[in-house]
Design a protein around this motif. Structure first.
Motif, PDB file in Angstrom:
ATOM      1  N   ILE A 151      -0.750  11.663   7.728  1.00 30.95           N
ATOM      2  CA  ILE A 151      -1.131  12.253   6.449  1.00 30.95           C
ATOM      3  C   ILE A 151      -0.477  13.621   6.351  1.00 30.95           C
ATOM      4  O   ILE A 151      -0.607  14.451   7.255  1.00 30.95           O
ATOM      5  CB  ILE A 151      -2.661  12.360   6.322  1.00 30.95           C
ATOM      6  CG1 ILE A 151      -3.273  10.958   6.323  1.00 30.95           C
ATOM      7  CG2 ILE A 151      -3.041  13.133   5.054  1.00 30.95           C
ATOM      8  CD1 ILE A 151      -4.778  10.925   6.393  1.00 30.95           C
ATOM      9  N   PHE A 152       0.230  13.838   5.253  1.00 31.13           N
ATOM     10  CA  PHE A 152       0.870  15.120   4.985  1.00 31.13           C
ATOM     11  C   PHE A 152      -0.006  15.892   4.008  1.00 31.13           C
ATOM     12  O   PHE A 152      -0.260  15.428   2.891  1.00 31.13           O
ATOM     13  CB  PHE A 152       2.269  14.914   4.381  1.00 31.13           C
ATOM     14  CG  PHE A 152       3.202  14.187   5.297  1.00 31.13           C
ATOM     15  CD1 PHE A 152       3.913  14.877   6.267  1.00 31.13           C
ATOM     16  CD2 PHE A 152       3.353  12.815   5.209  1.00 31.13           C
ATOM     17  CE1 PHE A 152       4.769  14.195   7.123  1.00 31.13           C
ATOM     18  CE2 PHE A 152       4.206  12.133   6.057  1.00 31.13           C
ATOM     19  CZ  PHE A 152       4.914  12.822   7.022  1.00 31.13           C
ATOM     20  N   ARG A 207       0.036   9.890   2.336  1.00 32.07           N
ATOM     21  CA  ARG A 207      -0.122   9.136   3.588  1.00 32.07           C
ATOM     22  C   ARG A 207       1.048   8.167   3.741  1.00 32.07           C
ATOM     23  O   ARG A 207       1.321   7.369   2.852  1.00 32.07           O
ATOM     24  CB  ARG A 207      -1.440   8.374   3.571  1.00 32.07           C
ATOM     25  CG  ARG A 207      -1.669   7.536   4.820  1.00 32.07           C
ATOM     26  CD  ARG A 207      -3.042   6.927   4.852  1.00 32.07           C
ATOM     27  NE  ARG A 207      -3.220   5.965   3.776  1.00 32.07           N
ATOM     28  CZ  ARG A 207      -4.336   5.277   3.564  1.00 32.07           C
ATOM     29  NH1 ARG A 207      -5.392   5.470   4.345  1.00 32.07           N
ATOM     30  NH2 ARG A 207      -4.413   4.423   2.568  1.00 32.07           N
ATOM     31  N   LEU A 208       1.731   8.241   4.869  1.00 29.10           N
ATOM     32  CA  LEU A 208       2.789   7.302   5.222  1.00 29.10           C
ATOM     33  C   LEU A 208       2.231   6.377   6.287  1.00 29.10           C
ATOM     34  O   LEU A 208       1.752   6.834   7.331  1.00 29.10           O
ATOM     35  CB  LEU A 208       4.018   8.047   5.752  1.00 29.10           C
ATOM     36  CG  LEU A 208       5.118   7.187   6.370  1.00 29.10           C
ATOM     37  CD1 LEU A 208       5.717   6.239   5.332  1.00 29.10           C
ATOM     38  CD2 LEU A 208       6.198   8.059   6.981  1.00 29.10           C
ATOM     39  N   ALA A 263       4.289   1.710   3.997  1.00 28.74           N
ATOM     40  CA  ALA A 263       3.578   1.891   2.736  1.00 28.74           C
ATOM     41  C   ALA A 263       3.326   3.388   2.573  1.00 28.74           C
ATOM     42  O   ALA A 263       3.100   4.101   3.557  1.00 28.74           O
ATOM     43  CB  ALA A 263       2.266   1.128   2.738  1.00 28.74           C
ATOM     44  N   VAL A 264       3.382   3.858   1.336  1.00 32.71           N
ATOM     45  CA  VAL A 264       3.119   5.260   1.031  1.00 32.71           C
ATOM     46  C   VAL A 264       1.998   5.292  -0.005  1.00 32.71           C
ATOM     47  O   VAL A 264       2.029   4.571  -1.001  1.00 32.71           O
ATOM     48  CB  VAL A 264       4.375   5.976   0.481  1.00 32.71           C
ATOM     49  CG1 VAL A 264       4.077   7.446   0.189  1.00 32.71           C
ATOM     50  CG2 VAL A 264       5.539   5.849   1.453  1.00 32.71           C
ATOM     51  N   ASP A 265       0.997   6.153   0.251  1.00 34.91           N
ATOM     52  CA  ASP A 265      -0.150   6.302  -0.645  1.00 34.91           C
ATOM     53  C   ASP A 265      -0.338   7.783  -0.954  1.00 34.91           C
ATOM     54  O   ASP A 265       0.129   8.639  -0.199  1.00 34.91           O
ATOM     55  CB  ASP A 265      -1.442   5.798   0.015  1.00 34.91           C
ATOM     56  CG  ASP A 265      -1.285   4.451   0.689  1.00 34.91           C
ATOM     57  OD1 ASP A 265      -0.882   3.508   0.007  1.00 34.91           O
ATOM     58  OD2 ASP A 265      -1.571   4.358   1.896  1.00 34.91           O
ATOM     59  N   TYR A 266      -1.045   8.065  -2.039  1.00 35.39           N
ATOM     60  CA  TYR A 266      -1.420   9.452  -2.305  1.00 35.39           C
ATOM     61  C   TYR A 266      -2.915   9.531  -2.570  1.00 35.39           C
ATOM     62  O   TYR A 266      -3.538   8.582  -3.024  1.00 35.39           O
ATOM     63  CB  TYR A 266      -0.609  10.067  -3.447  1.00 35.39           C
ATOM     64  CG  TYR A 266      -0.988   9.628  -4.844  1.00 35.39           C
ATOM     65  CD1 TYR A 266      -1.750  10.444  -5.667  1.00 35.39           C
ATOM     66  CD2 TYR A 266      -0.571   8.400  -5.349  1.00 35.39           C
ATOM     67  CE1 TYR A 266      -2.086  10.049  -6.956  1.00 35.39           C
ATOM     68  CE2 TYR A 266      -0.896   7.997  -6.618  1.00 35.39           C
ATOM     69  CZ  TYR A 266      -1.658   8.825  -7.422  1.00 35.39           C
ATOM     70  OH  TYR A 266      -2.005   8.420  -8.680  1.00 35.39           O
ATOM     71  N   TRP A 267      -3.495  10.683  -2.235  1.00 36.49           N
ATOM     72  CA  TRP A 267      -4.912  10.925  -2.446  1.00 36.49           C
ATOM     73  C   TRP A 267      -5.102  11.283  -3.906  1.00 36.49           C
ATOM     74  O   TRP A 267      -4.560  12.264  -4.395  1.00 36.49           O
ATOM     75  CB  TRP A 267      -5.400  12.050  -1.548  1.00 36.49           C
ATOM     76  CG  TRP A 267      -6.874  12.258  -1.628  1.00 36.49           C
ATOM     77  CD1 TRP A 267      -7.518  13.258  -2.287  1.00 36.49           C
ATOM     78  CD2 TRP A 267      -7.878  11.442  -1.021  1.00 36.49           C
ATOM     79  NE1 TRP A 267      -8.855  13.117  -2.122  1.00 36.49           N
ATOM     80  CE2 TRP A 267      -9.117  12.003  -1.354  1.00 36.49           C
ATOM     81  CE3 TRP A 267      -7.841  10.293  -0.252  1.00 36.49           C
ATOM     82  CZ2 TRP A 267     -10.318  11.471  -0.917  1.00 36.49           C
ATOM     83  CZ3 TRP A 267      -9.031   9.751   0.171  1.00 36.49           C
ATOM     84  CH2 TRP A 267     -10.254  10.340  -0.159  1.00 36.49           C
TER      85      TRP A 267
END
Length: 107
Positions: A12-13, A84-85, A40-44
């Motif tokens: 998590i960046f 999040r990667l 997969a890449v997600d964002y908060w």
């Protein structure tokens, strides 16, 4: 890099401020060989809620490999403070060398 027996991982960046981007760059430590077979890449998303009513991760993109350089262009700009990667599949322990976000000006 993860321990040798790990084939999935996530990081998590936490960005210092909300950042708008629409291009994601990911690079493997290619000297060790191409290992990553799925990401997969997600964002908060502070505006998105899960089934329990809590805030949640929103999927942005997936890819089947990374290699020396994977650019993922999103359909529209996204603004986030947390990214999040996830390495969802790898032939050997994942070894990434770079992760970056860019804003692209459309003409």
């Amino acid at each position: 890099s993860t321990p040798d027996d790990v084939r999935t991982a996530d990081v998590i960046f936490e960005l210092s401020r909300p950042t708008t981007f629409q291009v994601i760059r990911i690079r493997e430590a290619i000297r060790l060989g191409q290992r990553v077979d799925g990401i997969a890449v997600d964002y908060w998303n502070d505006q998105s809620y899960d089934e329990a009513g809590g805030r949640s991760w929103t999927p942005l993109a997936t890819a089947l490999s990374v290699g020396p350089c994977r650019l993922i262009r999103l359909d529209h700009p996204v603004t986030a403070r947390r990214i999040r990667l996830r390495v969802t599949d790898a032939a050997a322990c994942p070894a990434l060398s770079d992760f970056a976000l860019f804003s692209e000006t459309r003409l």
